[in-house]
Design a protein around this motif. Structure first.
Motif: not given
Length: 648
Positions: A522-526
């Motif tokens: 999630f953090p990487f995609i964001s």
């Protein structure tokens, strides 16, 4: 990269032709495996090449190129074939209004293209940015996995429904046409190309819904067809207005219009938004998607997760910058919010598992539409993540329910009591899919929280209240379903013999892994995908959720996985204590009957409360349709007034 784009658009159509010609089931299965592997691999390679290139966007296939000229004639031929097919079937079943809608929009687009009304501009027919790549991966990965799942499912389906003609070559061909059309749709920059692929998805969904050819299937398929053709006509009119009055023929030029730059611009934008609302099954157009449940489960999974309905919300997200703060944006936001709340309430009142999933789809699409209508950086961020998580989770849920139906002969929620003991793996994948839809730390809830935060920050109190109440009703029907699965009766002693094929389990397990893995990345995609897209469109973005909260979310997710696993490993050989259920009398020992005060043995029934007397379909669905129609008519009146047009 141009070659990969052509492959991703054209190869599914080539595979569809093979499926239509090959009748051997074994050969078709291996062609499906190879086709799915190639599509997924090419989509992943394309994504890697795009992100490693360091550009926000790339464009391909100029309208002045030879390839675009050839494509123009191919599109014309295909549109003639589609309108002829619709007319033949419409006259066969005496649904003449569908033929009229199809002829009207096709004639309008042909006049626009060949009468000289379309501006001769140098534009790129294909435009790729981060949102395009996200959608492409969803279509390629989720859609291809569904076709693998269909290999085993359709074999069981034909065995369980001997009264339905075995038309598997036709079914698989349609699924791959769907994938090719969706790849073309999310990559198209030309409005004419977008419209062409849009119409293919409408026609193919009509054919999939009518697969069994029963009277109910035919009725529901034509309902889906006329609603989507109505949306297609709305889109065609909008495209003509953009070309005639604004000299615009591509989607990126539409988005480039500053909000409020012209009062007239809201008319074609509203027409495109209306088309998107019909495709995404928002009120008053929700009934077509609910009626699609008569089709086999793979088509339901395609319609509800990777394709079709996602086309609608994808277009709304694209239009968000130009709708922001305008009457069109308010129309989309409030229709989406109303649909989110109403469909969530309806989902509580039904016990058919696929219908609950259908209402949940309509509800979540409403939430995404609401985010797109508001059009702030935070709501667009939330809307994109809702698209990602919903696609994977809902596909997982639909496929699992289909496998449960094949194994048990029922998709009723009440018949799934004790499923955790009878079919533990199916129970596990279904529970994971449902938890991803509404529990922390899975992404759907985080995205809802981000949307709620944005609405509170922008003082949109009515929509904020709608999210709160809609999320509360969501909690009711998902929790009710999960607790039914993990409860048990005296019949549920040992796991039953597995009836789910290997290819079905392969798709289910991969979907489960992706659902969980998405929460960890999630953090990487964001940071690497969604935030840069929002910045490229709005010129600014901010971290909707802080890095500290994201880290805490991943820690919670790890505990959610580790703790139940440890409990299972330490207690799997333990003999659990049997506790008799209290049922208003002396339990007879079978957990389903008791002795009353006269000594007579009476049976008892345990079931969930569906509250259909309070807000069931038969009480509230028609009023909701009336309210949504009145609101759209009101918005149309306001748009006409702002544009200086007198309607009455």
């Amino acid at each position: 990269m141009e070659g990969l784009i052509l492959f991703l658009i054209l190869f599914p159509f080539f595979s569809a032709a093979l499926f239509a010609l090959i009748k051997n089931n074994t050969a078709r299965k291996y062609i499906t495996y190879i086709s799915a592997a190639l599509i997924i691999s090419c989509a992943v390679i394309f994504a890697v090449l795009f992100f490693s290139g360091g550009k926000d966007s790339v464009s391909f296939f100029s309208s002045a190129g030879a390839l675009s000229e050839y494509a123009k004639y191919i599109i014309v031929a295909a549109e003639v074939f589609l309108v002829a097919l619709i007319c033949v079937l419409s006259f066969k079943y005496k649904k003449y209004y569908c033929a009229l809608l199809s002829v009207a929009q096709t004639a309008l687009t042909f006049w626009y293209e060949f009468s000289g009304a379309e501006p001769e501009l140098l534009v790129s027919n294909i435009y790729v940015d981060r949102l395009s790549v996200i959608m492409l991966l969803i279509v390629a990965v989720v859609g291809s996995l569904i076709t693998i799942y269909a290999c085993g499912y359709m074999k069981d389906y034909c065995r369980r429904h001997p009264d339905v003609a075995d038309r598997r070559p036709f079914f698989f061909a349609l699924m791959y046409v769907f994938l090719g059309a969706m790849c073309g749709l999310v990559l198209s920059n030309s409005l004419i190309w977008l419209y062409f692929f849009w119409e293919i998805t409408s026609v193919v969904s009509f054919l999939l819904i009518s697969y069994t050819k029963t009277p109910e299937a035919v009725k529901n398929s034509f309902r889906a067809l006329w609603m989507n053709l109505f949306g297609g006509l709305s889109m065609a009119v909008g495209i003509v207005i953009f070309g005639q009055y604004f000299g615009v023929t591509d989607l990126q030029s539409v988005i480039a219009f500053a909000p409020g730059s012209s009062q007239l611009i809201i008319i074609p934008v509203a027409l495109l938004a209306l088309a998107a609302l019909t495709k995404s099954a928002q009120l008053p157009f929700s009934s077509w998607l609910l009626g699609a449940m008569v089709a086999p489960t793979p088509s339901s999974a395609l319609l509800h997760s990777a394709t079709m309905v996602k086309a609608g919300v994808y277009l709304l997200i694209r239009l968000s910058p130009v709708m922001q703060g305008q009457i069109t944006g308010n129309m989309v936001a409030y229709i989406g919010g109303f649909t989110f709340l109403a469909a969530s309430m309806f989902a509580i009142t039904v016990s058919d598992g696929k219908k609950v999933l259908a209402y949940s789809t309509v509800s979540n699409l409403g939430l995404i539409a609401m985010c797109a209508g508001i059009g702030t950086t935070e709501t667009v961020w939330a809307g994109i993540f809702l698209i990602i998580f919903h696609a994977v989770s809902k596909s997982l849920c639909f496929q699992t329910v289909g496998s449960i139906e094949n194994a048990t002969g029922s998709r009723e929620i009440e018949s799934m009591r004790g499923l955790i003991k009878r079919y533990p793996w199916l129970a596990l994948t279904l529970c994971v899919g449902m938890m991803c839809m509404y529990l922390a730390p899975f992404g759907m809830l985080i995205s809802k929280w981000a949307a709620l935060k944005s609405l509170i920050d922008s003082s949109s109190s009515i929509l904020a209240i709608i999210i709160c109440f809609g999320s509360a009703t969501t909690l009711v029907y998902w929790t009710k379903w999960i607790t039914t699965i993990i409860s048990s009766t005296h019949h549920d002693r040992q796991p039953l013999k597995n009836k789910t094929s290997a290819n079905q389990f392969f798709s289910l397990i991969v979907h489960t892994v992706i659902s969980v893995a998405l929460c960890f990345v999630f953090p990487f995609i964001s940071k690497a995908v969604v935030n840069p897209y929002v910045t490229s469109v709005y010129g600014d973005s901010s971290d909707v959720i802080s890095s500290g909260n994201l880290f805490l979310m991943m820690m919670i997710l790890a505990l959610v996985i580790i703790v139940p696993t440890c409990c299972y490993l330490t207690t799997k050989h333990t003999k659990f204590k049997k506790v008799d259920r209290y049922i208003a009398g002396v339990n007879a020992g079978d957990q389903e009957s008791f002795y009353d005060s006269f000594g007579d043995k009476r049976s008892q029934v345990l079931s969930n409360w569906y509250m259909d007397n309070f807000f069931g379909e038969k009480h509230l669905y028609k009023p909701c349709v009336v309210v949504s129609v009145c609101f759209i008519v009101y918005c149309v009146g306001v748009i006409a007034t702002l544009s200086g047009i007198t309607l009455f």
